[in-house]
Design a protein around this motif. Structure first.
Motif, PDB file in Angstrom:
ATOM      1  N   LEU A  89     -10.574  -8.954 -10.892  1.00 24.33           N
ATOM      2  CA  LEU A  89     -12.175  -8.816 -11.102  1.00 24.33           C
ATOM      3  C   LEU A  89     -12.739  -7.367 -11.158  1.00 24.33           C
ATOM      4  N   VAL A  90     -11.977  -6.453 -10.315  1.00 19.76           N
ATOM      5  CA  VAL A  90     -12.506  -5.129 -10.156  1.00 19.76           C
ATOM      6  C   VAL A  90     -11.734  -4.244 -11.186  1.00 19.76           C
ATOM      7  N   GLY A  91     -11.224  -4.643 -12.224  1.00 19.78           N
ATOM      8  CA  GLY A  91     -10.555  -4.017 -13.254  1.00 19.78           C
ATOM      9  C   GLY A  91      -9.050  -3.313 -12.861  1.00 19.78           C
ATOM     10  N   ALA A  92      -8.557  -3.691 -11.865  1.00 24.67           N
ATOM     11  CA  ALA A  92      -7.284  -3.268 -11.647  1.00 24.67           C
ATOM     12  C   ALA A  92      -6.132  -4.331 -12.312  1.00 24.67           C
ATOM     13  N   SER A  93      -4.981  -4.075 -12.325  1.00 23.83           N
ATOM     14  CA  SER A  93      -4.118  -4.866 -12.698  1.00 23.83           C
ATOM     15  C   SER A  93      -3.592  -6.145 -11.945  1.00 23.83           C
ATOM     16  N   ALA A  94      -3.729  -7.245 -12.617  1.00 25.69           N
ATOM     17  CA  ALA A  94      -3.446  -8.435 -11.965  1.00 25.69           C
ATOM     18  C   ALA A  94      -1.915  -8.531 -11.687  1.00 25.69           C
ATOM     19  N   SER A  95      -1.196  -8.099 -12.440  1.00 24.05           N
ATOM     20  CA  SER A  95       0.463  -8.362 -12.039  1.00 24.05           C
ATOM     21  C   SER A  95       1.215  -7.313 -11.260  1.00 24.05           C
ATOM     22  N   GLU A  96       0.722  -6.095 -11.234  1.00 26.67           N
ATOM     23  CA  GLU A  96       1.177  -4.903 -10.406  1.00 26.67           C
ATOM     24  C   GLU A  96       0.220  -4.373  -9.253  1.00 26.67           C
ATOM     25  N   LEU A  97       0.901  -5.173  -8.149  1.00 32.74           N
ATOM     26  CA  LEU A  97      -0.289  -4.675  -6.993  1.00 32.74           C
ATOM     27  C   LEU A  97       0.364  -4.094  -6.089  1.00 32.74           C
ATOM     28  N   ARG A  98      -0.449  -2.843  -5.424  1.00 28.54           N
ATOM     29  CA  ARG A  98       0.030  -2.254  -4.431  1.00 28.54           C
ATOM     30  C   ARG A  98      -0.803  -2.806  -3.024  1.00 28.54           C
ATOM     31  N   LEU A  99       0.127  -3.598  -2.170  1.00 27.27           N
ATOM     32  CA  LEU A  99      -0.663  -4.032  -1.202  1.00 27.27           C
ATOM     33  C   LEU A  99      -1.124  -3.040  -0.222  1.00 27.27           C
ATOM     34  N   PRO A 100      -2.523  -2.997   0.169  1.00 27.43           N
ATOM     35  CA  PRO A 100      -3.001  -2.353   1.123  1.00 27.43           C
ATOM     36  C   PRO A 100      -2.594  -2.624   2.770  1.00 27.43           C
ATOM     37  N   MET A 101      -2.141  -3.515   2.745  1.00 26.04           N
ATOM     38  CA  MET A 101      -1.821  -4.161   4.148  1.00 26.04           C
ATOM     39  C   MET A 101      -0.274  -4.329   4.482  1.00 26.04           C
ATOM     40  N   SER A 102      -0.264  -4.434   5.783  1.00 23.40           N
ATOM     41  CA  SER A 102       1.299  -4.474   6.113  1.00 23.40           C
ATOM     42  C   SER A 102       1.656  -5.900   6.278  1.00 23.40           C
ATOM     43  N   ARG A 103       3.104  -6.117   6.445  1.00 24.17           N
ATOM     44  CA  ARG A 103       3.236  -7.426   6.558  1.00 24.17           C
ATOM     45  C   ARG A 103       2.796  -8.219   7.744  1.00 24.17           C
ATOM     46  N   ASP A 104       2.493  -7.519   8.829  1.00 24.66           N
ATOM     47  CA  ASP A 104       1.986  -8.039   9.796  1.00 24.66           C
ATOM     48  C   ASP A 104       0.496  -8.474   9.658  1.00 24.66           C
ATOM     49  N   ASP A 105      -0.224  -7.705   8.884  1.00 26.88           N
ATOM     50  CA  ASP A 105      -1.652  -7.872   8.681  1.00 26.88           C
ATOM     51  C   ASP A 105      -1.599  -9.415   7.691  1.00 26.88           C
ATOM     52  N   ILE A 106      -0.629  -9.317   7.020  1.00 28.06           N
ATOM     53  CA  ILE A 106      -0.606 -10.722   6.161  1.00 28.06           C
ATOM     54  C   ILE A 106      -0.311 -11.673   7.094  1.00 28.06           C
ATOM     55  N   ALA A 107       0.777 -11.532   7.786  1.00 29.52           N
ATOM     56  CA  ALA A 107       1.123 -12.653   8.696  1.00 29.52           C
ATOM     57  C   ALA A 107      -0.106 -13.258   9.502  1.00 29.52           C
ATOM     58  N   ARG A 108      -0.647 -12.294  10.229  1.00 29.32           N
ATOM     59  CA  ARG A 108      -1.864 -12.540  11.131  1.00 29.32           C
ATOM     60  C   ARG A 108      -2.791 -13.178  10.221  1.00 29.32           C
ATOM     61  N   TYR A 109      -2.865 -13.016   8.800  1.00 28.78           N
ATOM     62  CA  TYR A 109      -4.133 -13.457   8.122  1.00 28.78           C
ATOM     63  C   TYR A 109      -3.532 -15.004   7.774  1.00 28.78           C
ATOM     64  N   LEU A 110      -2.368 -14.974   7.359  1.00 25.43           N
ATOM     65  CA  LEU A 110      -1.802 -16.317   6.872  1.00 25.43           C
ATOM     66  C   LEU A 110      -1.374 -17.390   8.119  1.00 25.43           C
ATOM     67  N   GLY A 111      -1.498 -16.856   9.378  1.00 22.59           N
ATOM     68  CA  GLY A 111      -0.993 -17.670  10.412  1.00 22.59           C
ATOM     69  C   GLY A 111       0.448 -17.952  10.380  1.00 22.59           C
ATOM     70  N   LEU A 112       1.154 -16.977  10.058  1.00 27.37           N
ATOM     71  CA  LEU A 112       2.905 -17.075  10.190  1.00 27.37           C
ATOM     72  C   LEU A 112       3.212 -15.993  10.938  1.00 27.37           C
ATOM     73  N   ALA A 113       4.583 -16.040  11.377  1.00 19.70           N
ATOM     74  CA  ALA A 113       5.116 -14.713  12.016  1.00 19.70           C
ATOM     75  C   ALA A 113       5.521 -13.822  10.971  1.00 19.70           C
ATOM     76  N   LEU A 114       5.346 -12.572  11.284  1.00 23.22           N
ATOM     77  CA  LEU A 114       5.707 -11.447  10.472  1.00 23.22           C
ATOM     78  C   LEU A 114       7.134 -11.589   9.732  1.00 23.22           C
ATOM     79  N   GLU A 115       8.121 -12.197  10.415  1.00 26.36           N
ATOM     80  CA  GLU A 115       9.345 -12.399   9.732  1.00 26.36           C
ATOM     81  C   GLU A 115       9.380 -13.382   8.569  1.00 26.36           C
TER      82      GLU A 115
END
Lengths: 258, 258
Positions: free
Chosen positions: B183-209
């Motif tokens: 949407l903001v004109g960046a690549s849809a296929s190659e992402l550089r995640l700005p967040m850590s695995r821990d952030d993702i886990a806490r967002y998705l309701g999962l354990a980091l592992e």
DNA sequence: CGCTCATTTGAGGGGGGTCAAGTAGAGTGG
DNA sequence: CCACTCTACTTGACCCCCCTCAAATGAGCG
């Protein structure tokens, strides 16, 4: 047990709700904080009361969004249907709460809204709202506040779903429901749930059976009394403990010492 | 692999963002749909650009809410702290997206907002917004639309958390992120995640592992390439399949036939 | 180069999902 | 008023996914 305490709507609300200025929900509702003149203006141009019978839809997925609704009596749920056809309950809506914010982005509803029991809503025409908001100072701010409350409930809901055990979710759910009922003048301790176990499960992200087991367990622990959809909160403190750190199961209400 | 494709913000944005009328986010942003004159008015009275360094807070829990923010470059997260002190990631905010809606109800922030990488935001003074909204036709409606998008994301998030397997949540997460970057004109296929695995886990309701394992598994299945925070979506169709009915693990990309 | 923090990988156990059967209420018609 | 039916709810048994604890490896940085 006194059956009269289990109420569908605050007593006397039925007569009051015909006018915003008399409505007991006023402070929760859009008109809050407006002077008498603005209120009258608002009422003439915006408000349109409407009945929705149990099981009836207020709107469907894909419908153009033409209005916002404020529940004034009864209870509704909003449901989003996933690609796989699974229904996920996005929220329950008690008197004073906004319904229909989904679709604010694209003008098309992403959820469906269904009445859980015979209910009444105030319909607020969207196209008129923008016009009136410019004339009535404070309405814009109040609209944002009401939307903000809705957002807050969504976040609480999300918080419910993340990394919480089943009994924590249930306890938080009951606690929240109790608080919201108290807000509209209903009993905070004796609830008549307007929704089925299945609705609760789809709201909490649990299996129906887990909800049932959870309620049974809380009853065995003396925290609540359950009889079908009638729930009586016996020990609010224990409920809060369950909600906040699920480990407080043992030795709560003397189940072991008794 | 071309490293240049992994971008923090759309190329050229840095220069453009100094003015709303030039900003490439315009159509996502508040000013969308306004004429030149309104835009100029808006810019003079409302907008206030601001930099937030990686790890820096935009606001804290309990702070009075004085403004809304629109991310213009970089990425932020909003985090709500539960009673137990556990952090739950409420949302990630990419360029063009609203930050600060929590606290719209009570005027006090219920979350904290933190920059995941060096970022820039547009600060929109709340007290002025109400005044300006009355003068600029269309702004009120556009504000509701932007809020609506935020609500929609919240609901998608809630949908993520309910009764979905870990790999479904991950797939949906990556898919959503990819769409939003596009949407903001960046690549849809190659992402550089700005967040850590821990952030993702806490967002998705999962354990980091579980997040880590999930990503590894999707790589083994040929759906994505992972290298630290660089993710390349190799097979969008397979990703969609994983997201929509988690059972499509076998025989996807010829792992068995190869 | 060595530090620290982020991430990966492994092993084991439990919470809750699934399948299946039984029970209780609510509504309906005789 | 009662019998019947249908749905809502409860309860049981089993197993798998994911959380937890633990350790190793890798990346980023001074």
């Amino acid at each position: 047990m006194n059956e009269a305490v289990f109420l569908e709507a605050p007593a006397g609300l039925a007569r009051l709700r015909r006018s915003c200025s008399l409505c007991s929900l006023q402070q929760l509702c859009l008109p809050s904080g407006l002077d008498a003149e603005s209120l009258a203006h608002l009422e003439r141009t915006l408000r349109r009361p409407r009945r929705v019978r149990r099981g009836e839809h207020l709107y469907f997925v894909g419908t153009a969004q033409e209005a916002l609704f404020v529940a004034s009596s009864g209870a509704l749920k909003t449901v989003s249907i996933s690609e796989g056809g699974e229904a996920h309950v996005v929220g329950f809506h008690l008197p004073g709460e906004l319904v229909g914010l989904d679709g604010l982005a694209g003008g098309v509803h992403r959820c469906e809204a269904v009445a859980l029991v015979d209910s009444e809503v105030c319909e607020v025409q969207l196209d008129r709202l923008n016009a009136v908001a410019r004339e009535v100072p404070g309405l814009q701010a109040q609209l944002l506040r009401v939307i903000g409350r809705s957002l807050e409930r969504d976040h609480l809901h999300a918080g419910l779903l993340v990394r919480r055990q089943a009994h924590e979710r249930l306890a938080l759910f009951l606690q929240g429901l109790s608080e919201r009922y108290a807000l509209v003048g209903a009993s905070a301790s004796e609830l008549r749930l307007p929704m089925s176990r299945d609705d609760i499960a789809r709201y909490l992200g649990l299996a129906l059976e887990t909800v049932s087991r959870g309620l049974t367990r809380m009853q065995e622990d003396g925290v609540i009394d359950v009889r079908g959809r009638r729930v009586c909160i016996r020990d609010p403190a224990a409920l809060a403990l369950l909600a906040h750190d699920g480990e407080a199961c043992e030795g709560l209400s003397g189940r072991q010492s008794a």
